[in-house]
Design an enzyme around this catalytic site. Structure first.
Site, PDB file in Angstrom:
ATOM      1  N   GLY A   1     -11.966  19.003-100.422  1.00 58.53           N
ATOM      2  CA  GLY A   1     -10.727  19.700-100.035  1.00 58.53           C
ATOM      3  C   GLY A   1     -10.640  19.925 -98.539  1.00 58.53           C
TER       4      GLY A   1
ATOM      5  CB  ALA B   1      -9.787  13.311 -96.356  1.00 62.17           C
TER       6      ALA B   1
ATOM      7  CE  LYS C   1      -2.855  12.649 -78.491  1.00 67.99           C
ATOM      8  NZ  LYS C   1      -3.899  12.167 -79.402  1.00 67.99           N
TER       9      LYS C   1
ATOM     10  N   PRO D   1      -0.205   6.544 -72.713  1.00 69.16           N
ATOM     11  CG  PRO D   1       1.570   5.282 -71.825  1.00 69.16           C
ATOM     12  CD  PRO D   1       0.065   5.321 -71.921  1.00 69.16           C
TER      13      PRO D   1
ATOM     14  CB  VAL E   1     -19.754  17.381-107.254  1.00 72.19           C
ATOM     15  CG1 VAL E   1     -20.303  16.191-108.038  1.00 72.19           C
ATOM     16  CG2 VAL E   1     -18.243  17.486-107.416  1.00 72.19           C
TER      17      VAL E   1
END
Ligand code: FAD
Length: 505
Positions: free
Chosen positions: A20, A23, A85, A103, A192
């Site tokens: 969690g 991703a 950004k 850039p 897990v």
């Protein structure tokens, strides 16, 4: 049995996402949006293990991810303390005291068949002192700490740039968790402890949590971070180590108090054994020193980082370890690895969150049935491997082109042999300033020319085509005009701080 019935019988009915972090929750949100029916989506995460928690700078495609999910920019920036950004400023990479800007968008607009940087080279040879950076609208705004969204009219200089975000990745994951849970994703808290494989196929059949709960699924998405619990721990897929090309293997990260100016760009400053990032968010500035442990101890890295903050440190530096490279397969049997579980190339060009997005897009474009047809998984792996290798080459370019001789890391990098795919690009640019595109290059002409020229891989000769198109006086006039138009357009933009305040008001 009808044909339709056969398809339905094969359909994926359950997906289990392990992890969690950014991703895991990006995957959960996107799958919940894309698969509104017929499939349960469960995500397991362990608060005890936690997440990497850094990862604050992105590239422009992130906007498409949010737009696809129907997330409004204002809600996103409010929830993640985000900022705009326009690119990355690289300091001390080519030589100490030298800087350049990568850039987002392009260098001006080509007015003939010849690339803008060719006119810049001709103008420079004719005595112009205009820096290449000043031909990018993104830098025109960034260097003035201004921001406005690109204009839609393609004839306007204000349409020639692009933008992404800086944001708090932990807050983004929390935001996407709310989004995903509202669309039916079930979150399971737990660790897990075991993974069971099916005897004949070798597919993952189920995972078992530390408290004994088993969880089965048809498709597993491994978002468990560097440990790659399923893709490596259970399936032993293997890892291709790229640390001979990308030698940094540690990072020390610390947030600091926000200071003025509130820059709409990331800064990457090369240091003796790596480089330091500076990422301005609304509530703080993110900082980190990415370094090579063969050349610097953790204590020295922490001391250097703390000595080079522009605001008060908000905590103790946190150490992270990694090995640059990729899994040999990104999709193995019924497990797709997304995020750090699939590999990591270091954060120099802010590509990790993008690769999460790219993994999700590919998974949806090549969504499987429970047969897990190799035709599908092979294509996924072919695309994923090509994508990361193209990014890898772009990252290596920054290290390879250094002219710094003041520290062993930089001397090693300048002397290293690079992949043939990259050497060809370097050679072509050095000969005539030409950019050789490769299948699935993520970074385009402006990005490559910014780094080649910014790191002083200056062409031995201009493109011969240029002499048939314009004389140096014309190139010089074009460069002056372009730089002037950019400066005038940038002066009309609001400050970055005001642009954020207006967006989230
Ligand atoms: P993690 O954040 O590690 O999450 C793993 C999840 O798996 C966690 O929820 C954890 O609890 C869970 N988990 C693990 N084991 C178990 C278990 N046994 N049982 C249950 N759950 C388990 N990316 C960018 O795009 N831009 C950047 O500027 C950038 N900067 C970075 C700087 C550094 C130094 C590093 C290391 C990375 C950076 N990244 C950046 C990458 C970015 O941080 C990651 O891509 C992103 O955070 C995704 O991480 P993840 O979700 O794959 O893994």
């Amino acid at each position: 049995m009808t044909k339709e019935k056969a398809v339905a019988d094969d359909a994926i009915r359950s997906i289990l996402i392990v992890g969690g972090g950014t991703a895991g929750w990006m995957t959960a949100a996107a799958l919940a949006h894309a698969l509104p029916r017929g499939c349960t989506i469960t995500l397991i995460e362990s608060e005890e293990i936690g997440t990497v928690g850094v990862g604050e700078a992105t590239i422009p495609p992130i906007r498409l991810f949010n737009e696809t999910l129907g997330i409004a920019e204002a809600d996103f920036l409010r929830a993640t303390q985000g900022s705009f950004k326009l690119g990355i400023e690289f300091v001390d990479w080519a030589r100490l005291g030298q800087r350049y800007f990568h850039p987002f968008g392009s260098f001006g607009k080509p007015f003939d068949l010849v690339a803008v940087h060719q006119h810049w080279l001709a103008a420079r040879a004719a005595g112009s002192t205009v820096p290449l950076d000043d031909l990018a609208m993104a830098w025109g705004a960034a260097k003035r700490n201004r921001f406005a969204r690109p204009l839609p009219d393609p004839r306007s200089i204000g349409s020639t740039f692009d933008y992404a975000y800086h944001f708090d990745a932990g807050l983004y994951a929390a935001f996407l968790r709310r989004y995903a849970e509202a669309r039916g994703v079930v979150r399971v808290e737990g660790k897990v402890a075991d993974v069971a494989l099916e005897g004949t196929s070798g597919h993952v059949a189920s995972v078992t949590l530390a408290d004994g709960r088993p969880l089965e699924a048809d498709l597993f998405v491994d978002c468990s971070g560097f440990r790659g619990l399923l893709i490596e721990g259970a399936l032993q897929t293997g890892y291709e180590d790229w640390s001979h090309w990308l030698p940094c293997d540690r990072a020390m990260a610390v947030p600091s108090a926000r200071t003025a100016p509130f820059t709409p760009f990331t800064r990457s400053t090369a240091r003796s054994a790596g480089w330091q990032w500076r990422i301005p968010l609304q509530h703080r500035t993110g900082n980190g020193y990415v370094y090579c442990s063969r050349h610097l101890s953790d204590d020295e890295a922490a001391a250097t980082l703390l000595a080079n903050l522009d605001g008060e440190a908000l905590g103790e530096p946190r150490a992270l370890r990694f090995i640059t490279g990729r899994r040999r397969l990104f999709w193995n049997r019924n497990v797709v690895a997304i995020g750090l579980a699939s590999g990591f190339m270091e954060p120099l060009e802010s590509t990790s969150i993008h690769l999460i997005q790219a993994g999700i897009s590919k998974l949806l474009a090549l969504f499987p049935t429970r047969r897990f047809d190799p035709l599908v998984t092979d294509e996924y792996n072919r695309i994923a491997i090509t994508e990361v290798e193209r990014i890898r080459d772009f990252l290596i370019l920054h290290y390879k082109l250094t002219q710094r001789a003041d520290a062993p890391l930089w001397r090693e990098c300048a002397a290293m042999a690079v992949p043939d795919t990259l050497q060809l690009k370097i050679d072509h640019f050095r000969r005539f300033g030409r950019l050789i595109a490769r299948d699935m290059d993520l970074f385009g002409a402006a990005s490559w020319s910014a780094v080649h020229i910014g790191q002083l891989n200056l062409p031995e000769a201009r493109d011969p085509l240029l002499d048939h198109v314009a004389d140096p006086a014309r190139s010089r006039a074009f460069v002056d005009q372009l730089a002037g138009a950019i400066a005038r357009a940038a002066e009309t933009m609001p400050s970055h701080g005001n642009a954020i305040a207006r967006t989230i008001a």
